[in-house]
Every structure is written in C-alpha cells, then in structure tokens.
Design a protein around this motif. Structure first.
Motif, PDB file in Angstrom:
ATOM      1  N   SER A  93       0.697 -20.193  19.570  1.00  0.00           N
ATOM      2  CA  SER A  93      -0.196 -20.398  20.447  1.00  0.00           C
ATOM      3  C   SER A  93       0.260 -22.147  20.729  1.00  0.00           C
ATOM      4  O   SER A  93      -0.441 -22.911  22.171  1.00  0.00           O
ATOM      5  CB  SER A  93      -1.819 -20.805  19.926  1.00  0.00           C
ATOM      6  OG  SER A  93      -2.867 -21.188  20.288  1.00  0.00           O
TER       7      SER A  93
ATOM      8  N   SER B 289     -17.410 -25.428  23.485  1.00  0.00           N
ATOM      9  CA  SER B 289     -16.294 -26.843  24.111  1.00  0.00           C
ATOM     10  C   SER B 289     -16.637 -28.174  24.559  1.00  0.00           C
ATOM     11  O   SER B 289     -16.328 -28.302  24.802  1.00  0.00           O
ATOM     12  CB  SER B 289     -15.190 -25.784  23.969  1.00  0.00           C
ATOM     13  OG  SER B 289     -15.559 -25.149  25.400  1.00  0.00           O
TER      14      SER B 289
ATOM     15  N   ALA C 199      -9.065 -25.611  20.276  1.00  0.00           N
ATOM     16  CA  ALA C 199      -8.724 -24.623  20.126  1.00  0.00           C
ATOM     17  C   ALA C 199      -8.009 -24.066  19.849  1.00  0.00           C
ATOM     18  O   ALA C 199      -7.401 -22.874  18.692  1.00  0.00           O
ATOM     19  CB  ALA C 199      -8.250 -23.762  21.444  1.00  0.00           C
TER      20      ALA C 199
ATOM     21  N   GLY D 197       0.901 -22.258  24.736  1.00  0.00           N
ATOM     22  CA  GLY D 197      -0.355 -23.291  25.446  1.00  0.00           C
ATOM     23  C   GLY D 197      -0.011 -24.530  25.726  1.00  0.00           C
ATOM     24  O   GLY D 197      -0.733 -25.015  27.309  1.00  0.00           O
TER      25      GLY D 197
ATOM     26  N   ASN E 187     -14.115 -17.122  16.043  1.00  0.00           N
ATOM     27  CA  ASN E 187     -13.421 -18.349  16.604  1.00  0.00           C
ATOM     28  C   ASN E 187     -13.769 -18.051  18.574  1.00  0.00           C
ATOM     29  O   ASN E 187     -13.573 -18.331  19.678  1.00  0.00           O
ATOM     30  CB  ASN E 187     -12.082 -18.268  16.576  1.00  0.00           C
ATOM     31  CG  ASN E 187     -11.580 -16.698  16.700  1.00  0.00           C
ATOM     32  OD1 ASN E 187     -12.415 -15.978  16.628  1.00  0.00           O
ATOM     33  ND2 ASN E 187     -10.376 -17.429  16.708  1.00  0.00           N
ATOM     34  N   SER E 188     -14.003 -16.768  18.870  1.00  0.00           N
ATOM     35  CA  SER E 188     -14.594 -15.795  19.562  1.00  0.00           C
ATOM     36  C   SER E 188     -15.579 -17.118  20.616  1.00  0.00           C
ATOM     37  O   SER E 188     -15.627 -17.260  22.348  1.00  0.00           O
ATOM     38  CB  SER E 188     -14.900 -14.816  20.362  1.00  0.00           C
ATOM     39  OG  SER E 188     -16.146 -14.046  19.527  1.00  0.00           O
TER      40      SER E 188
ATOM     41  N   PRO F 261     -15.866 -20.860  22.897  1.00  0.00           N
ATOM     42  CA  PRO F 261     -16.342 -21.676  24.656  1.00  0.00           C
ATOM     43  C   PRO F 261     -17.452 -21.559  24.786  1.00  0.00           C
ATOM     44  O   PRO F 261     -18.018 -22.747  25.827  1.00  0.00           O
ATOM     45  CB  PRO F 261     -15.748 -20.613  25.469  1.00  0.00           C
ATOM     46  CG  PRO F 261     -14.588 -19.480  24.624  1.00  0.00           C
ATOM     47  CD  PRO F 261     -14.586 -20.089  23.200  1.00  0.00           C
TER      48      PRO F 261
ATOM     49  N   ASN G  85      -6.902 -16.926  26.520  1.00  0.00           N
ATOM     50  CA  ASN G  85      -7.065 -18.622  26.419  1.00  0.00           C
ATOM     51  C   ASN G  85      -7.916 -19.235  27.659  1.00  0.00           C
ATOM     52  O   ASN G  85      -8.156 -20.419  27.792  1.00  0.00           O
ATOM     53  CB  ASN G  85      -6.818 -18.785  25.270  1.00  0.00           C
ATOM     54  CG  ASN G  85      -7.359 -18.057  24.012  1.00  0.00           C
ATOM     55  OD1 ASN G  85      -7.581 -17.316  23.691  1.00  0.00           O
ATOM     56  ND2 ASN G  85      -5.713 -18.707  22.494  1.00  0.00           N
ATOM     57  N   ASN G  86      -6.510 -19.180  28.329  1.00  0.00           N
ATOM     58  CA  ASN G  86      -5.692 -19.916  29.566  1.00  0.00           C
ATOM     59  C   ASN G  86      -7.372 -19.240  30.734  1.00  0.00           C
ATOM     60  O   ASN G  86      -6.732 -19.527  31.755  1.00  0.00           O
ATOM     61  CB  ASN G  86      -4.407 -20.420  29.627  1.00  0.00           C
ATOM     62  CG  ASN G  86      -4.557 -20.865  28.598  1.00  0.00           C
ATOM     63  OD1 ASN G  86      -3.838 -22.677  28.745  1.00  0.00           O
ATOM     64  ND2 ASN G  86      -3.539 -20.873  27.439  1.00  0.00           N
TER      65      ASN G  86
ATOM     66  N   ASN H  98      -8.295 -28.931  24.197  1.00  0.00           N
ATOM     67  CA  ASN H  98      -6.224 -27.539  24.005  1.00  0.00           C
ATOM     68  C   ASN H  98      -6.630 -27.191  22.240  1.00  0.00           C
ATOM     69  O   ASN H  98      -5.996 -26.124  21.448  1.00  0.00           O
ATOM     70  CB  ASN H  98      -5.733 -27.469  24.754  1.00  0.00           C
ATOM     71  CG  ASN H  98      -6.113 -26.854  25.828  1.00  0.00           C
ATOM     72  OD1 ASN H  98      -6.819 -26.899  26.162  1.00  0.00           O
ATOM     73  ND2 ASN H  98      -5.065 -27.722  27.200  1.00  0.00           N
TER      74      ASN H  98
ATOM     75  N   ASP I 253      -6.252 -21.200  15.794  1.00  0.00           N
ATOM     76  CA  ASP I 253      -5.663 -20.388  14.836  1.00  0.00           C
ATOM     77  C   ASP I 253      -4.828 -21.279  14.420  1.00  0.00           C
ATOM     78  O   ASP I 253      -4.334 -19.819  13.473  1.00  0.00           O
ATOM     79  CB  ASP I 253      -4.834 -20.024  16.636  1.00  0.00           C
ATOM     80  CG  ASP I 253      -5.175 -18.975  17.328  1.00  0.00           C
ATOM     81  OD1 ASP I 253      -6.436 -18.300  17.518  1.00  0.00           O
ATOM     82  OD2 ASP I 253      -4.931 -19.642  18.357  1.00  0.00           O
TER      83      ASP I 253
ATOM     84  N   MET J  26      -2.712 -13.658  23.496  1.00  0.00           N
ATOM     85  CA  MET J  26      -3.830 -13.911  23.960  1.00  0.00           C
ATOM     86  C   MET J  26      -3.928 -15.500  24.569  1.00  0.00           C
ATOM     87  O   MET J  26      -4.822 -16.495  24.492  1.00  0.00           O
ATOM     88  CB  MET J  26      -3.803 -14.830  21.803  1.00  0.00           C
ATOM     89  CG  MET J  26      -3.427 -13.347  21.252  1.00  0.00           C
ATOM     90  SD  MET J  26      -3.385 -13.559  19.489  1.00  0.00           S
ATOM     91  CE  MET J  26      -4.096 -11.554  18.567  1.00  0.00           C
TER      92      MET J  26
END
Length: 512
Positions: free
Chosen positions: A453, A28, A46, A457, A21-22, A25, A333-334, A43, A50, A329
């Motif tokens: 998240s 995306s 993303a 988020g 999942n890393s 980006p 992510n942001n 978002n 999770d 996290m």
C-alpha cells in the motif's frame, strides 16, 4: 456439531462489523480540513490503517496462549481507544490541537484491532472445520464486504438527525466504529471456541443452507444500496439476514436430540465410541493423514515463523499476494481519484460496484472448492490464485482505454478477483505452513498489504502529481494521470501470476 455451527455464526457476526477501516472515506475529508493536511498526508493516514497489519502477528501469538474470547476483547478495546480518542477530540472541536503524529498512531492502533478480530475468526474456521476450511473461511470473510453497508444503515437510522452535517457525520462514524465492534465482540465471545470433536466429516448440508443465506444477504445489500430509500425497515431486514444463520445450529441440535432418542429406544442406552463414530461417518484415520468420503487429505507440515520465513515457498507466496490482492486493494483505494481524473461523477456507484463484486468474489472460492474437493483431479489453491490474477492483470491494461464501459468492467473484475484471492489465501497459508501456528504465520504473510500500500500507493500519487504540474488547482485530468500506474500494476500482476504458477508446481503434492 451444533456448537461448531454456532461458532461459525459467531464469526459471521464478527466479520460483518470488523472492516471499520472501510469507513475512513466518510470522515477523511473533514480530517483533512481540520488538520490542514496535504493530499499526501491524507494518503499516509489511509496507509496507517493498513499499517496496523504490520503488528498483526502479536494477535497470532496471543491466540496461541490466551483464550479466544480474551483476544476478541483486546482487539475491540484497541479499536475503542483508537477511534474513541479521535471522536472525543472531534466532539470537543479541539481536533486541530491533536498532532498529526498522534492521529497517525491512533489510526494504526484502530487498524491493528481488525487483525485481532480476524485472527480469531480464521482460527475458528480452520480448527472447527478442517475438511471444509475454505467453505468456512470464505463464507465468514465474505461478510467483511457488508461492513460499510451495515455501518451506513445504522448511521442513517440512529444518527439520522445529525448526519446532514459533514462534521456530525464524521462524529457518528467514529462513535459507531468505537462502540459497535466492542458490543458485538462481547455478544459473540461465548460462541467463539475451538470445538474438540472425534468426528471428522464433511458438513455440506449446513454449508449449503448458510451459503444460500449469504447469497440472499448480499443480493439484499446490493438492491437496497441502489435505491434511494433509507430507514429502519432496511436496517431491520439486514438484521434478520444476519440472525438467519442461527437456524443451522438450532436444527443440528434438534437432529442430535432426535438421534439420541432413537439410540436409547433401540439399545436402551446410547453406546458408541470414537472408532464407530468415525466409521459411521465414513471417516478412516491413518498414521499419515485422514481419508474422508473418499478424499485423502495429507498431513500438514507445521512450520514456525523462523522456519517459514527461510523457505522459498513463503517468499513466493508473499510476493504473489503483494502483486495480486494488495495491488487490487491499492486500485480500489485510489478509485475515487481515478474516477475524478476521467471527468466522471459516478464515484459512489463504482465504489458500490467494487464492494458488491468483492463480496461475491469472496464467496466464489467456496463454491469452487466444494466441487473441486469432490472431483477426481484436484486443483491446488496457488493455481486458483493464478487463475484469478490473469483477468486482474488484463483489467489494468484494459483501463488504458478511456471508455466508461472499460472502467466499469475493470473495476468489477478487480473487485471480484481481489475478494477471491483474499479468501483463498487464508486456506493457502494453512495448507503450506500448517494450521498449528496459523495465527502468527498468516499475519506475517499479510504484512505485505501495508508494505504494498505504501509503495504502490505513493508511487501512483507521485506519478499523479507529476502529471498535474502546471494545473491551477493541482488536479490532473485525463487518462494520462494513471496511465503509467496501470501499466506498472498490470505488469506486476502478470509477474505475480507467473510466481503463483511456480508456487503451484512446488506445492501441488500437498493437494494430491
């Protein structure tokens, strides 16, 4: 003992490729363009990665009833489907015909596959190294921080000709996310097994070697990431570092053979029993627990899920994790949007900084646990979590300063604290609720990650959009964009520190 070390090497390999999942980006932006997504919809994708953790308890149940190698293959197959279907649609350039809901569900499926691999690794580390569980967990999980680096190196070598176009690069990442975990799981599955052994003693010598290799691997990854040169040599160097831990089980096997020969020469045949082996290794078993090298380890209180979720300790721990590692996290992510709002173009360097410090943050508890376990006065793991959350809370308030230096210091601090808490939490779950049902229990605990998240988020996204009202391109510039978010995150992190101290006071008898 050689088989125990071999199982740890297998978990290292699995963890090094598990964090697929890393790579989100990397493709995306292309998905956003092809599917005509809004920033909020992107978002939510993303978050979908999770969200797979919400169903992670299924992998814990499977680990109880199925052989671990089957659990591994199921997990890698889920990732194969989740990433593979997206790759096929992108390859045929028909991804625009794939409904947004289908992309969301495929991303959830791919995110859930990570839980299956992690569950197996955690079970192996805890069951095979009961006296050194924090060392085993910390060392193996630290390699998750190298996943993005490893995937990037493979892309630059294997898919070099097709990595120039953003569409082609997205295809490459999806294909690699689809195939590499499956291949490594097949290779590592013969090594992954719970070793039943009558000997229970600390294994500091082997851990010292692997710890040294891990530090060198992380340093190599950081150095090669900072340079502009990419190629086969760098990838081969990383492969050498990943294979290097095999030296420990090989040396242990050689030592065992030498001991067997010595025993045969001295007595004519090898004669020993469990009692003599335990006594020889300094371990004495009592009806209440095990005393090893002068360190008394209390018998764990085994809890099922129903009993666990009804306990106050669980909810304290749940919110401690949510207000600590999960908020960290969300910040990471942001990070790209935060850097952009401050008018900086150093997003990649800050992401690399956070990743590198996160890697070393996961290792830090190993070294700390090694020394604390031999000290006269012990420190509970909830207290260690509280210790990590204090600088994290301060970092969020430091971000209220518009200085670039403060941004770098805060990002590095949040990265190392988030990595440390993530590593400590695995052993904390086993300490508080027992290791027998660990696979299910820990996946219930980490379900706070997708919940946090989504809440934190989206809250940050809404506050950002509110500050961006009136701008022509919908972008918000300046410290005001995330000012309120930083205050909220820092306050919640401070609250989590207090909850961790309460949990420490309730559970410190476990660490006596």
């Amino acid at each position: 003992m050689a088989l125990q070390w071999l199982s740890l090497v297998g978990t290292i390999w699995l963890q090094s490729i598990s964090a697929t999942n890393s790579n989100f980006p990397a493709y995306s932006s292309q998905l956003k363009l092809l599917l005509s997504l809004s920033q909020l919809q992107l978002n939510n994708l993303a978050f979908a990665s999770d969200a797979g953790k919400l169903f992670g308890f299924v992998s814990g149940i499977a680990a109880v009833y199925l052989p671990l190698w089957i659990v591994l293959l199921i997990g890698s197959s889920l990732g194969f489907i989740g990433y593979g279907v997206q790759y096929l649609f992108l390859l045929t350039e028909k991804i625009s015909s794939l409904p947004y809901g289908a992309v969301f569900l495929l991303t959830v499926l791919a995110g859930n596959s990570i839980c299956w691999i992690n569950t197996v690794c955690y079970v192996i580390a805890i069951q095979n190294f009961p006296f050194d569980r924090q060392l085993a967990v910390g060392l193996s999980t630290s390699y998750q921080g190298l996943s993005a680096k490893i995937y990037s190196d493979v892309i630059d070598v294997v898919f070099k000709k097709s990595s120039n176009s953003s569409t082609q690069r997205a295809r490459s990442y999806l294909l690699l996310n689809c195939i590499l975990p499956l291949v490594v799981c097949v290779i590592a599955s013969p090594l992954i097994r719970v070793i039943k052994t009558p000997r229970s003693r600390r294994l500091s010598g082997g851990f010292l070697v692997i710890f040294t290799i891990t530090i060198l691997t992380g340093t190599y990854a950081v150095i090669t990431s900072l340079g502009s040169r990419k190629g086969l040599v760098i990838l081969m160097g990383m492969c050498v570092f990943l294979v290097a831990p095999l030296g420990v089980p090989l040396m242990e096997k050689l030592r065992e053979k030498m001991e067997n020969k010595c025993m045969i020469r001295r007595y004519g045949k090898r004669v020993c029993d469990e009692g003599s082996m335990e006594e020889e290794n300094g371990g004495v078993v009592s009806e209440h627990g095990v005393k090893d090298e002068g360190v008394f380890v209390c018998e764990e209180e085994e809890m099922g899920v129903k009993v666990m979720v009804k306990s106050l300790d669980f909810w304290l721990y749940f919110f401690v994790y949510m207000f600590g590692a999960t908020i960290g996290m969300v910040y990471l992510n942001n990070l790209g949007q935060i850097v952009e709002s401050r008018g900086s173009s150093k997003t990649s360097s800050l992401v690399s900084l956070a990743s590198s410090f996160g890697f070393f943050g996961r290792i830090f508890p190993c070294l700390l646990d090694y020394h604390i376990s031999r000290a006269k006065y012990k420190v509970s793991r909830p207290a260690l979590i509280a210790l990590m959350m204090v600088p994290m809370a301060g970092s969020f308030f430091l971000l209220l300063n518009d200085s670039t230096l403060c941004l770098h210091i805060s990002t590095a601090t949040i990265g190392i604290c988030t990595g440390a808490i993530t590593s400590i939490s695995v052993s904390t779950t086993a300490d508080l609720f027992g290791s027998k049902n660990f696979g299910v229990n820990h996946n219930i605990v980490v379900s706070n990650i997708p919940i946090g998240s989504l809440l934190f988020g989206n809250l940050a996204a809404l506050l950002y959009r509110e500050q961006a009202l009136g701008s022509e391109d919908g972008k918000c510039m300046g410290i005001k964009c995330y000012q309120t978010s930083f205050i909220i995150w820092g306050s919640l992190c401070f609250l989590g520190t207090l909850l961790a101290l309460v949990l420490h006071s309730r559970s410190k008898k476990t660490y006596v």
